[in-house]
Write a protein that holds these residues in place. Structure first.
Motif: not given
Length: 743
Positions: A287-291
């Protein structure tokens, strides 16, 4: 002793073979030179032959989809900046046959004594089989595809953003943040050392005092702008501990997690975005990578929108400086102007309008459009508008002024052309002279509410190469009311504006509809004019609403002129007639009309004198000049009949004393003896010779009811066709039919 065992000759296996058999390869990335060595097994994982790889990571771009590339770049950049020693990620590659294959990479960051990274050593391996049996290790492949789809759809929506507000609206309209689980968004832009809050979270969440905050203050957006690193707050407790002042003001929103991302463009922070969550416990690495990837996409769109706004403001300011600063007050007329620019960065057009008071109850109005949509078009527009205004103010006839403006534009060598319509209006008589250079036809709304387009005789757009008079393809569209006195290819069309009539001039931005039928905009315009309010300012606003503030994709200029005042008695309207060299019927018809108008205007006893004086002036124009001439006749406010003959010669006439046997030379002497006044006026490339007669009512009768000159010479119909039979007037003397060549 150990028992002897028969072992393979290649035992133990070489590490390279062990990696290759497990579809695993290694890489060594020198961050100083940018070169990355990949062994054969690593290239096989990427489905890349050794000859296809040149040692630069960029050469692997065909194998890595763009969304995956953005995510990997963000991941590696974060690892290098944050000081961690290792990173790992799953991503997809696209094989030569188009198949998508899962891959896993893991890297070790090597740092020098000063902590600066200089090398990454790691592995890549085929993870397709692994992930097909264990979707949980990816956090569920379906969920990841859904989240990736959110980023892709949001990025696609941002691609059309032209302003900062467009970016904010796109994030909300795409519903991407909702699908990511966010309850709201806050966004701030860096302005002069401060962060300006331009988007708030959910309704009612605005915190007083945070519209503008300093970058050095203890706020999460300020922190990510300073550090250029994202800030993930996995719990309410972490939020409260890190930012107690802000948490005290927003604790009632029940925020359980938040992600603040720096918006970085060209290696500098331009702002920050914060995503707020309820009922969420922390962020996974995926999720961090996506954001982070989403933040990068938003930053690029935001920077593009900011640049477009700056460019547009510059271009619009340039164009506004080229337009008239104010519209002069003109007695006898109500004038309204509007301009709407296209919101497309530097896509500013060359539309313009102008109003030129000419004195003696006359006014000139014009509208035009320079080809192109950029600052150069606006600059050319300013020069052309000033030049045309100067030619008009000097006294040039409408056709001559248009021709000079065309030559001026050609001399600029801009390789641009322009369309234009110019109207010279006598507000006392209502007589309007129209010249059109490839522009839209004007529209007239009569005082009774009827509305029609006026088909104006047209010439070529300004700036195009000159063609010889009479050459095919000149594009001039003539009609019964058209005549040109300068032979320039810009014929003049006459039109009478009655009190209460409204003239509309506009550029094509008012009628064009992106992706629509060209006739649709024209129909909407005609309906709006017909049904619109009588007040020109209110009508101008109604017409602007047809395209909105964006101008429908193109610039739009609009000019409305409404003639006001007390209507003149019937008979005050002007009469105009064209005199063409070599046409024997033209002078005879002109004499017939002048005699009839004189009688209709109460000067029956003076008809012979008026006809003779007019004949002398017409003969001089036809004999002593080479071009087309025109004769006009009108009743002045003082009750005098005024005859004007215009020609293209700048040579002024002079009286001569003819001897007894001379066959010519007595024309001006006759005019001087017959008329109450006469004179000569320069008119640009030619002149106007005029004479006036005071109307004397017959002694044995009262003043006759005048008959309109247009009952004798009707104005052209709206569609440019020949006029119908004269309108019936009061009883008058029977007029003889004109005889060609009669003196």
């Amino acid at each position: 002793m150990p028992t002897a065992v028969s072992l393979p000759d290649d035992w133990p296996a070489h590490p390279d073979r062990s990696l290759s058999l497990n579809r695993m390869g290694s890489f060594d990335w020198d961050l100083v030179t940018g070169l990355m060595h990949m062994d054969t097994a690593a290239l096989e994982v990427f489905d890349t032959a050794p000859e296809e790889y040149d040692g630069r990571p960029e050469s692997l771009a065909p194998r890595v989809p763009p969304t995956e590339s953005v995510r990997l770049d963000a991941l590696v950049s974060s690892a290098l900046k944050s000081g961690v020693d290792s990173y790992g990620a799953y991503f997809r590659i696209r094989c030569h046959d188009g198949e998508l294959r899962w891959t896993h990479t893991q890297g070790r960051v090597m740092r020098g004594p000063d902590g600066r990274p200089y090398r990454i050593i790691g592995i890549v391996r085929d993870a397709t089989e692994e992930l097909s049996h264990s979707a949980e290790r990816l956090g569920l492949d379906e969920e990841r595809r859904r989240q990736t789809s959110v980023v892709e759809s949001t990025t696609a929506a941002l691609a059309h953003a032209r302003t900062v507000q467009d970016v904010i609206d796109a994030l909300g309209d795409a519903h991407g943040l909702e699908r990511l689980g966010s309850m709201g968004m806050v966004m701030g832009l860096v302005e002069a050392g401060r962060i300006h809050l331009v988007a708030e979270g959910p309704a009612g969440s605005f915190v007083p005092g945070t519209r503008y905050t300093r970058i050095d203050e203890q706020y999460p957006m300020s922190e990510v702008v300073r550090s250029l690193q994202p800030r993930f707050l996995d719990s309410a407790a972490e939020f409260a501990a890190g930012y107690p002042g802000l948490w005290a003001k927003i604790s009632s929103m029940h925020i359980s997690a938040a992600a603040y991302l720096p918006l970085i463009a060209q290696a500098r922070p331009i702002g920050a975005i914060g995503l707020l969550y309820r009922d969420k416990a922390g962020f996974t690495q995926e999720e961090r990578n996506l954001l982070v990837a989403l933040g990068s996409s938003i930053a690029q769109s935001l920077q593009r929108a900011m640049l477009l706004e700056q460019e547009h403001d510059l271009a619009e300011g340039l164009q506004q400086a080229m337009l008239p600063r104010r519209i002069p007050s003109v007695p006898g007329a109500e004038i309204a102007v509007r301009y709407r620019s296209a919101r497309m960065g530097r896509d500013i057009g060359g539309d313009w309008y102008d109003v030129v008071p000419l004195g003696e109850g006359r006014v000139g109005v014009m509208i035009g459009d320079v080809e192109g949509h950029d600052t150069d078009a606006a600059a050319v527009m300013g020069q052309l508008r000033i030049a045309l205004r100067a030619y008009i103010a000097e006294g040039h006839a409408p056709g001559a002024a248009m021709e000079r403006a065309s030559a001026f534009l050609r001399d600029l060598e801009t390789e641009r052309f322009a369309t234009c319509t110019y109207v010279d209006i006598d507000l006392t008589s209502g007589m309007a002279l129209l010249v059109r250079a490839g522009h839209l036809d004007p529209v007239v709304r009569r005082g009774d509410g009827s509305c029609h387009r006026v088909q104006v005789a047209g010439g070529l757009p300004l700036g195009l190469p000159v063609r010889e008079p009479g050459a095919p393809g000149t594009g001039a569209r003539g009609g019964p009311g058209a005549f040109g006195t300068d032979g320039t290819g810009y014929p003049v069309t006459s039109l009478e504006l009655h009190p209460g009539d409204t003239l509309l001039l506009c550029t094509d931005g008012l009628t064009e509809r992106p992706g629509g039928d060209p006739d649709t905009g024209v129909r909407e315009l005609m309906d709006a004019v017909r049904d619109g309010p009588a007040d020109v300012e209110e009508l101008a606003d109604v017409l602007c609403d047809l395209v909105g503030d964006s101008g429908g994709g193109d610039d739009m200029a609009l000019l409305l002129l409404r003639r006001r005042g007390t209507p003149l008695p019937r008979g005050g309207g002007p009469l105009r007639h064209r005199l063409t060299p070599g046409d024997p019927d033209a002078p005879a018809m002109a004499r017939h009309l002048i005699r009839a108008a004189s009688a209709a205007w109460g000067a029956w006893d003076q008809a012979d004198e008026i006809e003779l004086a007019a004949d002398e002036l017409m003969t001089n124009a036809l004999v002593h000049t080479d071009g087309v001439a025109g004769v006009s006749m009108r009743l002045t406010p003082e009750g005098r009949i005024r005859i004007e003959v215009e020609d293209t010669s700048s040579a002024l006439p002079r009286r001569r004393e003819a001897d007894d046997w001379a066959v010519s030379g007595r024309g001006l002497m006759l005019v001087d003896r017959l008329a109450d006044a006469w004179g000569v006026e320069p008119r640009g490339g030619g002149k106007c010779v005029w004479c006036e007669f005071a109307v004397q009512a017959p002694a044995d009768s009262g003043p006759a009811e005048p008959t309109s000159a247009h009952a004798i010479a009707a104005e052209p119909t709206p569609d440019g066709s020949a006029p119908g039979p004269p309108a019936p007037g009061p009883p008058g003397p029977t007029l003889p039919s004109p005889q060609p060549g009669a003196m």
